[in-house]
Motif scaffolding. Structure first.
Motif, short mmCIF file in Angstrom:
data_model
loop_
_atom_site.label_atom_id
_atom_site.label_comp_id
_atom_site.label_asym_id
_atom_site.label_seq_id
_atom_site.Cartn_x
_atom_site.Cartn_y
_atom_site.Cartn_z
N LYS A 41 0.84 -1.21 0.00
CA LYS A 41 0.00 0.00 0.00
C LYS A 41 0.86 1.25 0.00
N SER A 42 1.98 1.18 0.71
CA SER A 42 2.84 2.36 0.81
C SER A 42 3.73 2.51 -0.42
N SER A 43 3.69 1.51 -1.31
CA SER A 43 4.68 1.50 -2.38
C SER A 43 4.53 2.68 -3.34
N TRP A 44 3.31 3.17 -3.50
CA TRP A 44 3.14 4.28 -4.44
C TRP A 44 3.78 5.56 -3.90
N ILE A 45 3.79 5.68 -2.55
CA ILE A 45 4.47 6.84 -1.97
C ILE A 45 5.98 6.71 -2.20
N ARG A 46 6.45 5.47 -1.98
CA ARG A 46 7.87 5.23 -2.22
C ARG A 46 8.20 5.48 -3.69
N LYS A 47 7.31 5.01 -4.56
CA LYS A 47 7.52 5.16 -6.00
C LYS A 47 7.66 6.64 -6.34
N MET A 48 6.81 7.46 -5.76
CA MET A 48 6.89 8.90 -6.03
C MET A 48 8.19 9.48 -5.48
N PHE A 49 8.56 9.01 -4.31
CA PHE A 49 9.79 9.48 -3.67
C PHE A 49 10.99 9.11 -4.56
N GLU A 50 10.98 7.85 -5.06
CA GLU A 50 12.08 7.39 -5.91
C GLU A 50 12.10 8.16 -7.23
N GLU A 51 10.90 8.42 -7.74
CA GLU A 51 10.78 9.19 -8.98
C GLU A 51 11.43 10.57 -8.79
N GLY A 52 11.19 11.16 -7.63
CA GLY A 52 11.77 12.46 -7.31
C GLY A 52 13.29 12.40 -7.29
N ILE A 53 13.82 11.35 -6.66
CA ILE A 53 15.29 11.21 -6.58
C ILE A 53 15.86 11.06 -7.99
N ALA A 54 15.19 10.21 -8.80
CA ALA A 54 15.66 9.97 -10.16
C ALA A 54 15.64 11.26 -10.98
N VAL A 64 13.99 20.46 -10.01
CA VAL A 64 12.87 19.59 -9.59
C VAL A 64 12.19 20.29 -8.41
N PHE A 65 10.86 20.41 -8.49
CA PHE A 65 10.13 21.21 -7.51
C PHE A 65 9.36 20.26 -6.60
N ASP A 66 9.97 20.01 -5.46
CA ASP A 66 9.48 18.92 -4.61
C ASP A 66 8.55 19.46 -3.51
N PHE A 67 7.26 19.23 -3.71
CA PHE A 67 6.24 19.64 -2.72
C PHE A 67 5.63 18.42 -2.05
N SER A 68 6.38 17.32 -2.02
CA SER A 68 5.75 16.07 -1.61
C SER A 68 5.81 15.81 -0.10
N LEU A 69 6.77 16.41 0.59
CA LEU A 69 6.96 16.05 2.01
C LEU A 69 6.68 17.20 2.95
N GLY A 70 6.17 16.86 4.13
CA GLY A 70 5.92 17.88 5.16
C GLY A 70 7.15 18.09 6.03
N ASN A 380 8.38 18.04 -13.66
CA ASN A 380 9.29 18.01 -12.50
C ASN A 380 8.68 18.64 -11.26
N ILE A 381 7.35 18.60 -11.18
CA ILE A 381 6.67 19.09 -9.97
C ILE A 381 6.14 17.88 -9.21
N LEU A 382 6.58 17.74 -7.95
CA LEU A 382 6.20 16.57 -7.17
C LEU A 382 5.18 16.96 -6.10
N THR A 383 3.99 16.36 -6.21
CA THR A 383 2.92 16.58 -5.23
C THR A 383 2.39 15.18 -4.84
N VAL A 384 1.37 15.12 -4.01
CA VAL A 384 0.84 13.81 -3.59
C VAL A 384 -0.65 13.75 -3.94
N PRO A 385 -1.12 12.66 -4.55
CA PRO A 385 -2.55 12.55 -4.87
C PRO A 385 -3.41 12.60 -3.60
N GLY A 386 -4.53 13.30 -3.70
CA GLY A 386 -5.45 13.40 -2.56
C GLY A 386 -5.97 12.05 -2.11
#
Ligand SMILES: Cc1ncc(COP(=O)(O)O)c(C=O)c1O
Length: 421
Positions: A41-54, A64-70, A380-386
């Motif tokens: 279940k958490s893998s999509w968050i990891r996937k986005m995180f990895e996508e950001g690193i890549a 890269v505009f990373d708005f994914s983490l608090g 290159n804008i990283l956000t998180v799906p609602g």
């Protein structure tokens, strides 16, 4: 434990994001089934995180505009560093030793004095348990309260770590939608209450919406819970998760849950307002007027111990004792909120302007929020799906980033909006 909505989101996300490769094709898993499911279940968050690193490696971090983490981008206040230096030179012995599981007396006293300024009834050190962040505080309170199968009502969208925390203590989430402006929907909340309801868990200012619940709403919620407590013959507790309490804008303040309802807890941390998330320091406080307070605090102290925390980090307890009334410069976050809201409104995005925290939760112009977030990734804008917060049709933008990131991301936000509108 899975609600229909959770199941829907899980399936949707699973179809969009594959399981991590190390889980594929394995029959006998070394990890427990439940943990395996959680990892998937958490893998999509990891996937986005990895996508950001890549993407950062490919295009350069500045592109890269990373708005994914608090993760707060502001440094802790200078007073924090000064306090640490003083503490390092403290000649007293046993400063790093075990201590009472509830925490250091001086720190609990400082927290109690701080709370006494914001609530009608004064708190005492005996009402406070120092914890390993707000996450630790939530686990301590939930473990203290829940019998297997007890239900906790949660207004959505919400911080989905709550599901894991509830599961840790065999609790069952009952998710109730908020209104379209993300305020509490009291009739919906009421209809979710059953004879298994042990607590309602709220978070204001809210992650992911930035909503601050009003005094009247809290008052009405308190009255409702009072009615059901009498009906059920035992308290329905109110747990208020408040790590963003000091991060509020336009002069508003967060109303007191202690003033609104007797059977209430506050759980919080210094992670966000002092920018110390890695230091893992927070606390849980009971309403000074709570029924059976002694027994409940006793349970919390035991739970802090047996969850393996033992006590909150000693050095940080000594530091925050001097900083309970302080925070980073909140006007800087307000400036970021305004820059982001003005920019996105000009691009045609629609949203509720947040009153606090450092998250914006705009609507996505298409129903498929995962697809929209993927389109932003192409810019290159990283956000998180609602959907990840039980708020489908939206996305979360964490604006605890430098101003330049907001400014430079705006043309990309505009291009993606134009594509869909
Ligand atoms: C709503 C909410 N509650 C709790 C936490 C956990 O806070 P802490 O890092 O202090 O454990 C977070 C962290 O992002 C949060 O957003």
């Amino acid at each position: 434990m899975k609600s229909g909505l959770e199941d829907f989101i899980y399936k949707k996300i699973k179809s969009d994001y594959i399981s991590p490769s190390f889980l594929k094709g394995r029959k006998n898993m070394p990890v427990a089934k439940k943990i395996q499911t959680s990892m998937e279940k958490s893998s999509w968050i990891r996937k986005m995180f990895e996508e950001g690193i890549a993407r950062k490696a490919k295009f350069g971090a500045e592109n890269v505009f990373d708005f994914s983490l608090g993760n707060p981008n502001l440094e802790p206040p200078i007073s924090f560093k000064k306090t640490l230096i003083d503490l390092v030179h403290d000649p007293n012995p046993a400063l790093h030793a075990y201590m009472p599981n509830a925490g250091l007396a001086a720190t609990r006293k400082a927290v109690a004095e701080h709370l006494s300024k914001q609530n009608r009834n004064p708190s005492s050190p005996e009402d406070i348990v120092m914890t390993v962040g707000a996450g630790g505080a939530l686990n301590v309170v939930l473990k203290t309260l829940l019998n297997p199968g007890d239900e906790v009502v949660i207004p959505s969208p919400y911080f989905v770590e709550y599901n894991f925390y509830l599961d840790n203590h065999q609790g069952v989430p009952k998710v109730v939608k908020t209104k379209t402006d993300f305020s509490l929907d009291l009739p919906a909340l009421e209809s979710a209450i059953t004879d298994r309801t042990k607590a309602v868990l709220i978070n204001s200012p809210n992650n992911p919406t930035g909503k601050v619940y009003g005094k009247q709403d809290l008052q009405a919620l308190g009255e409702l819970l009072g009615v059901y407590s009498r009906k059920l013959g035992q308290p329905v507790y109110l747990i208020s998760d408040e790590p963003y309490r000091k991060i509020v804008y336009d002069g508003i303040s967060v109303p007191s849950v202690f003033d609104a309802y007797q059977e209430s807890f506050v759980v919080t941390s210094f992670s966000k307002d002092l920018s110390l998330p890695g230091e893992r320091i927070g606390y849980a406080a009971v309403n000074p007027e709570m029924t059976d307070k002694g027994m409940i605090v006793g349970g919390m102290v035991l739970c802090n111990r047996v969850l393996g925390y033992v006590n909150a980090p000693a050095f940080m307890q000594r530091a925050v004792a001097h900083l309970v009334d302080e925070s980073v410069d909140i006007s800087l976050y307000q400036g970021k909120r305004d820059m982001l809201c003005n920019g996105l409104a000009d691009c045609g995005y629609t949203f509720e302007k947040p009153g606090g925290a450092f998250y914006l939760f705009p609507e996505t112009p298409i129903e498929d929020d995962v697809a929209f977030v993927q389109a932003l990734q192409e810019e290159n804008i990283l956000t998180v799906p609602g959907s990840g917060f039980y708020g489908p049709g939206h996305m979360r933008i964490a604006y605890c980033v430098d101003d330049r990131t907001i400014e430079k991301a705006m043309p990309g936000f505009e291009r993606v909006m134009k594509k869909y509108k």
